[in-house]
Scaffold this motif. Structure first.
Motif, PDB file in Angstrom:
ATOM      1  N   PHE A  52       0.825  -1.201   0.000  1.00 28.56           N
ATOM      2  CA  PHE A  52       0.000   0.000   0.000  1.00 28.56           C
ATOM      3  C   PHE A  52       0.862   1.255   0.000  1.00 28.56           C
ATOM      4  O   PHE A  52       0.569   2.222  -0.720  1.00 28.56           O
ATOM      5  CB  PHE A  52      -0.940   0.012   1.199  1.00 28.56           C
ATOM      6  N   SER A  53       1.925   1.268   0.816  1.00 29.97           N
ATOM      7  CA  SER A  53       2.808   2.434   0.866  1.00 29.97           C
ATOM      8  C   SER A  53       3.479   2.660  -0.481  1.00 29.97           C
ATOM      9  O   SER A  53       3.604   3.799  -0.948  1.00 29.97           O
ATOM     10  CB  SER A  53       3.861   2.247   1.966  1.00 29.97           C
ATOM     11  N   SER A  54       3.918   1.575  -1.108  1.00 27.57           N
ATOM     12  CA  SER A  54       4.553   1.695  -2.428  1.00 27.57           C
ATOM     13  C   SER A  54       3.563   2.218  -3.456  1.00 27.57           C
ATOM     14  O   SER A  54       3.907   3.078  -4.278  1.00 27.57           O
ATOM     15  CB  SER A  54       5.097   0.332  -2.866  1.00 27.57           C
ATOM     16  N   TRP A  55       2.331   1.706  -3.406  1.00 28.35           N
ATOM     17  CA  TRP A  55       1.305   2.179  -4.342  1.00 28.35           C
ATOM     18  C   TRP A  55       1.014   3.659  -4.127  1.00 28.35           C
ATOM     19  O   TRP A  55       0.913   4.433  -5.087  1.00 28.35           O
ATOM     20  CB  TRP A  55       0.027   1.355  -4.161  1.00 28.35           C
ATOM     21  N   ALA A  56       0.899   4.078  -2.850  1.00 30.10           N
ATOM     22  CA  ALA A  56       0.582   5.477  -2.541  1.00 30.10           C
ATOM     23  C   ALA A  56       1.693   6.416  -2.988  1.00 30.10           C
ATOM     24  O   ALA A  56       1.425   7.548  -3.425  1.00 30.10           O
ATOM     25  CB  ALA A  56       0.324   5.634  -1.039  1.00 30.10           C
ATOM     26  N   LEU A  57       2.938   5.974  -2.906  1.00 27.93           N
ATOM     27  CA  LEU A  57       4.067   6.842  -3.262  1.00 27.93           C
ATOM     28  C   LEU A  57       4.385   6.819  -4.752  1.00 27.93           C
ATOM     29  O   LEU A  57       4.810   7.835  -5.316  1.00 27.93           O
ATOM     30  CB  LEU A  57       5.314   6.424  -2.475  1.00 27.93           C
ATOM     31  N   LEU A  58       4.192   5.673  -5.394  1.00 28.50           N
ATOM     32  CA  LEU A  58       4.665   5.504  -6.768  1.00 28.50           C
ATOM     33  C   LEU A  58       3.563   5.519  -7.823  1.00 28.50           C
ATOM     34  O   LEU A  58       3.833   5.828  -8.989  1.00 28.50           O
ATOM     35  CB  LEU A  58       5.447   4.190  -6.883  1.00 28.50           C
ATOM     36  N   VAL A  59       2.340   5.173  -7.452  1.00 28.03           N
ATOM     37  CA  VAL A  59       1.265   5.035  -8.437  1.00 28.03           C
ATOM     38  C   VAL A  59       0.218   6.135  -8.297  1.00 28.03           C
ATOM     39  O   VAL A  59      -0.186   6.738  -9.302  1.00 28.03           O
ATOM     40  CB  VAL A  59       0.589   3.649  -8.319  1.00 28.03           C
ATOM     41  N   LEU A  60      -0.201   6.413  -7.077  1.00 26.79           N
ATOM     42  CA  LEU A  60      -1.235   7.428  -6.876  1.00 26.79           C
ATOM     43  C   LEU A  60      -0.844   8.797  -7.439  1.00 26.79           C
ATOM     44  O   LEU A  60      -1.675   9.468  -8.070  1.00 26.79           O
ATOM     45  CB  LEU A  60      -1.573   7.532  -5.390  1.00 26.79           C
ATOM     46  N   PRO A  61       0.419   9.259  -7.261  1.00 25.90           N
ATOM     47  CA  PRO A  61       0.784  10.548  -7.881  1.00 25.90           C
ATOM     48  C   PRO A  61       0.639  10.531  -9.399  1.00 25.90           C
ATOM     49  O   PRO A  61       0.260  11.554 -10.003  1.00 25.90           O
ATOM     50  CB  PRO A  61       2.254  10.729  -7.464  1.00 25.90           C
ATOM     51  N   LEU A  62       0.937   9.402 -10.036  1.00 23.79           N
ATOM     52  CA  LEU A  62       0.789   9.308 -11.492  1.00 23.79           C
ATOM     53  C   LEU A  62      -0.679   9.433 -11.887  1.00 23.79           C
ATOM     54  O   LEU A  62      -1.010  10.092 -12.879  1.00 23.79           O
ATOM     55  CB  LEU A  62       1.354   7.987 -12.000  1.00 23.79           C
ATOM     56  N   LEU A  63      -1.551   8.797 -11.094  1.00 28.58           N
ATOM     57  CA  LEU A  63      -2.986   8.881 -11.368  1.00 28.58           C
ATOM     58  C   LEU A  63      -3.471  10.322 -11.225  1.00 28.58           C
ATOM     59  O   LEU A  63      -4.229  10.821 -12.060  1.00 28.58           O
ATOM     60  CB  LEU A  63      -3.750   7.954 -10.415  1.00 28.58           C
ATOM     61  N   LEU A  64      -3.023  11.008 -10.186  1.00 27.74           N
ATOM     62  CA  LEU A  64      -3.425  12.406  -9.981  1.00 27.74           C
ATOM     63  C   LEU A  64      -2.877  13.312 -11.080  1.00 27.74           C
ATOM     64  O   LEU A  64      -3.527  14.278 -11.483  1.00 27.74           O
ATOM     65  CB  LEU A  64      -2.944  12.887  -8.610  1.00 27.74           C
ATOM     66  N   SER A  65      -1.675  12.979 -11.578  1.00 29.14           N
ATOM     67  CA  SER A  65      -1.042  13.836 -12.586  1.00 29.14           C
ATOM     68  C   SER A  65      -1.810  13.853 -13.894  1.00 29.14           C
ATOM     69  O   SER A  65      -1.682  14.807 -14.675  1.00 29.14           O
ATOM     70  CB  SER A  65       0.394  13.372 -12.842  1.00 29.14           C
ATOM     71  N   MET A  66      -2.605  12.817 -14.157  1.00 28.02           N
ATOM     72  CA  MET A  66      -3.363  12.775 -15.414  1.00 28.02           C
ATOM     73  C   MET A  66      -4.867  12.960 -15.193  1.00 28.02           C
ATOM     74  O   MET A  66      -5.649  12.773 -16.117  1.00 28.02           O
ATOM     75  CB  MET A  66      -3.087  11.467 -16.168  1.00 28.02           C
ATOM     76  N   THR A  67      -5.240  13.341 -13.969  1.00 29.60           N
ATOM     77  CA  THR A  67      -6.663  13.599 -13.685  1.00 29.60           C
ATOM     78  C   THR A  67      -6.806  14.956 -12.998  1.00 29.60           C
ATOM     79  O   THR A  67      -6.787  15.985 -13.647  1.00 29.60           O
ATOM     80  CB  THR A  67      -7.261  12.468 -12.821  1.00 29.60           C
ATOM     81  N   TYR A  68      -6.912  14.960 -11.669  1.00 30.92           N
ATOM     82  CA  TYR A  68      -7.164  16.198 -10.948  1.00 30.92           C
ATOM     83  C   TYR A  68      -6.045  17.230 -11.117  1.00 30.92           C
ATOM     84  O   TYR A  68      -6.303  18.437 -11.201  1.00 30.92           O
ATOM     85  CB  TYR A  68      -7.344  15.913  -9.445  1.00 30.92           C
ATOM     86  N   ALA A  69      -4.794  16.769 -11.130  1.00 33.03           N
ATOM     87  CA  ALA A  69      -3.655  17.701 -11.186  1.00 33.03           C
ATOM     88  C   ALA A  69      -3.112  17.883 -12.598  1.00 33.03           C
ATOM     89  O   ALA A  69      -2.028  18.433 -12.776  1.00 33.03           O
ATOM     90  CB  ALA A  69      -2.540  17.209 -10.262  1.00 33.03           C
ATOM     91  N   ALA A  70      -3.862  17.445 -13.604  1.00 32.03           N
ATOM     92  CA  ALA A  70      -3.343  17.470 -14.978  1.00 32.03           C
ATOM     93  C   ALA A  70      -3.037  18.884 -15.458  1.00 32.03           C
ATOM     94  O   ALA A  70      -2.111  19.082 -16.254  1.00 32.03           O
ATOM     95  CB  ALA A  70      -4.350  16.800 -15.916  1.00 32.03           C
ATOM     96  N   PHE A  71      -3.793  19.871 -14.989  1.00 29.42           N
ATOM     97  CA  PHE A  71      -3.558  21.243 -15.437  1.00 29.42           C
ATOM     98  C   PHE A  71      -2.594  22.010 -14.518  1.00 29.42           C
ATOM     99  O   PHE A  71      -2.243  23.151 -14.804  1.00 29.42           O
ATOM    100  CB  PHE A  71      -4.889  21.987 -15.546  1.00 29.42           C
ATOM    101  N   HIS A  72      -2.193  21.355 -13.415  1.00 29.78           N
ATOM    102  CA  HIS A  72      -1.248  21.990 -12.488  1.00 29.78           C
ATOM    103  C   HIS A  72      -0.186  20.975 -12.063  1.00 29.78           C
ATOM    104  O   HIS A  72       0.016  20.736 -10.870  1.00 29.78           O
ATOM    105  CB  HIS A  72      -1.985  22.533 -11.260  1.00 29.78           C
ATOM    106  N   PRO A  73       0.506  20.359 -13.025  1.00 34.41           N
ATOM    107  CA  PRO A  73       1.481  19.317 -12.663  1.00 34.41           C
ATOM    108  C   PRO A  73       2.654  19.862 -11.851  1.00 34.41           C
ATOM    109  O   PRO A  73       3.199  19.145 -11.012  1.00 34.41           O
ATOM    110  CB  PRO A  73       1.937  18.782 -14.027  1.00 34.41           C
TER     111      PRO A  73
END
Length: 553
Positions: A52-73
């Protein structure tokens, strides 16, 4: 309008974003792994983080970068780098002497050559780069079906740049990197008899071709929404990936005489000339889909550029598109995989010289630039990779300066659909730059265990001296010795994703299809979409994690 038609319209017609924006979105992956490495190297309890920690650090930011944070990377990058910077200011805890890694070699460097040849030590930066590329791909193929995924990041209809356009070419470039392994283990492989090589490569490609055909049947049978201008009516990316290694073997006689990178660039320019001078561009964009070939014109032309034009009764034959990217990736592989970037050039030169027909066996050869098991000279590798990254970006700038494909924008410039020269140089430059970034941040900086001057007999610490001694012993013992690596580099989650990459990609495609068949994704709220994508990405990561754990048991 039916839901199928509405969905096809939803994923069509995109004009893309900017190269700067795509670079920033992609740099989130580098920032996330920097934070992971900072935590892992500064705290004993984090030597190996859980799933879970690895997923939160390595995968979740990538998901946010192409959704909610896509316009403010940039905001997301700063939020990741500030704690990483603070943590890295903490001194490293004293660790024992580095030992040979018990971690299995990356699949990208372990299954391509007979056992009589020495192993190639895994390059953690390459594993991290390939795993992040896979993660961004499997996230994007489902996220693009939800409104939370900005249309600027979806595949462009004809011209433009986007995150998903980049992912397709990066897959091919990455495949080219690992295809360098047989050439490094045995430089005479290039000049070996064509028949046996072609038969062996074709046999390896048949399962992937079968997957491509199965995908065609499933898509047509379930009336799954599809983007026809991506590859065509029947063609798909599995078929492209399967045929590229076969094409590479066919031009081995050329590669034995010319520089691989030169051939790749030459192919790109020949392809561009044919697109413009022989009206292949107009054919791709405007020809009706009246035959099996014209129905799949994008896939065929982007792969090989071979097509019969019945209207003008001429045949246009050229190697182009993805094949050029495969060759540029192959050239990069001959630089980053061996212990020194000049390894392949020297071995190839020695092989072609009549004066050097006699070759010393690996058991008797000293630990030098000609020994595949020698310690890797990461600094030299980074320097040469940097020069290639500058070259590809410069060529991209020149294509824009001289007006290749007209004025860049929605009506000209980079085109993934045609895989033109600007697209080829953009993808090659991007991948070389990011591979270099992983190499510099992880292998040279955060996880570095090398002394400041490897040739000196005086080391900063006893641990560094011991590490260097073990490296020399390891190289002298021969190919059976496991390579040294720093604990946590690459992160275990990224290691298993890279190890089971093909199966993860297949599983992600199946899950994507199931989600689309059960949920009207284009009408799903953003919050619900993020929850679905989070569960989807966690499942995709958890399966290889636990498979790898059971395999070790």
């Amino acid at each position: 309008m039916s839901y199928k038609d509405a969905k096809e319209a939803f994923v069509s017609g995109a004009t893309g974003s900017t190269i700067h924006h795509i670079n920033l979105v992609s740099f989130v992956a580098l920032a996330s792994v920097t934070l992971y490495a900072a935590i892992q190297t500064r705290y004993r309890a984090a030597t190996r983080l859980d799933l879970f920690s690895s997923w939160a650090l390595l995968v979740l930011p990538l998901l946010l970068s192409m959704t909610y944070a896509a316009f403010h990377p940039m905001m997301l990058i700063i939020l990741l780098l500030i704690p990483a910077w603070a943590i890295l200011r903490v001194p490293k805890p004293e660790m024992g002497t580095p030992l040979p890694s018990s971690q299995p070699s990356s699949p990208s460097v372990s299954h391509f050559a007979p056992r009589r040849f020495p192993k190639i030590a895994p390059l953690p930066a390459l594993t991290t780069y390939r795993a992040h590329m896979m993660l961004m791909t499997i996230l994007a193929i489902l996220a693009v079906d939800f409104p939370v995924f900005p249309r600027q990041l979806a595949k462009c209809e004809t011209f433009g740049v986007s995150l998903m356009d980049l992912g397709v070419g990066s897959f091919v470039f990455s495949q080219g990197i690992v295809s360098a392994i047989p050439l490094l283990r045995d430089p005479s492989y290039v000049s070996a008899p064509m028949g046996p090589k072609l038969l062996k490569v074709t046999q390896k490609s048949l399962p992937i071709i079968a997957l491509g055909l199965i995908r065609v049947l499933l898509v047509k049978g379930t009336e799954y929404p599809e983007h026809v201008t991506e590859y065509g009516v029947h063609w798909n990316f599995f078929i492209t990936l399967a045929l590229l290694p076969i094409l590479q073997v066919l031009i081995h006689p050329i590669l034995s005489r010319l520089s691989i990178s030169f051939v790749g660039v030459l192919v790109a320019f020949i392809q561009q000339i044919i697109l413009n001078k022989f009206h292949l561009k107009d054919y791709v964009l405007h020809a009706p889909r009246s035959s099996l070939i014209s129905a799949n014109k994008e896939g065929i032309i982007s792969l090989l550029g071979i097509h019969f034009l019945p209207l003008v009764k001429q045949t246009v034959n050229s190697f182009q598109g993805y094949f050029s990217l495969q060759l540029l990736g192959l050239s990069t592989g001959t630089i980053v995989l061996p212990p020194t970037p000049s390894f392949f050039r020297r071995r190839q030169k020695a092989l072609g010289s009549k004066k050097n027909k006699r070759r010393t066996s690996d058991a008797d050869s000293p630990v030098d630039d000609h020994d595949l098991s020698a310690p890797r000279k990461t600094g030299k590798t980074a320097t040469e990779l940097c020069s290639y990254a500058i070259l590809w970006w410069t060529l991209l700038g020149l294509t824009r300066l001289i007006g290749v494909e007209g004025k860049w924008g929605p009506d000209g410039g980079i085109s993934r659909r045609m895989v033109n020269a600007p697209y080829i140089f953009w993808v090659a430059g991007f991948n070389a730059l990011f591979l270099l970034s992983y190499l510099a941040v992880l292998d040279i900086w955060i996880y570095s265990t090398n002394p400041e001057n490897p040739k000196s007999k005086h080391y900063k610490t006893p641990e560094a001296a011991a590490a260097q001694y073990l490296r020399i012993q390891q190289a002298q013992q021969g190919p059976s010795t496991e390579p040294l690596s720093s604990p946590g580099n690459p992160p275990h989650l990224l290691h298993v994703i890279n190890r089971y990459g093909l199966w993860i990609f297949l599983g992600a495609n199946v899950l994507t299809g199931l989600v689309n068949l059960t949920i009207p994704t284009m009408y799903t709220s953003d919050i619900k979409a993020i929850l679905i994508l989070s569960v989807y990405s966690f499942v995709v990561c958890a399966v290889p994690w636990y498979i790898d754990a059971r395999r070790k048991q």
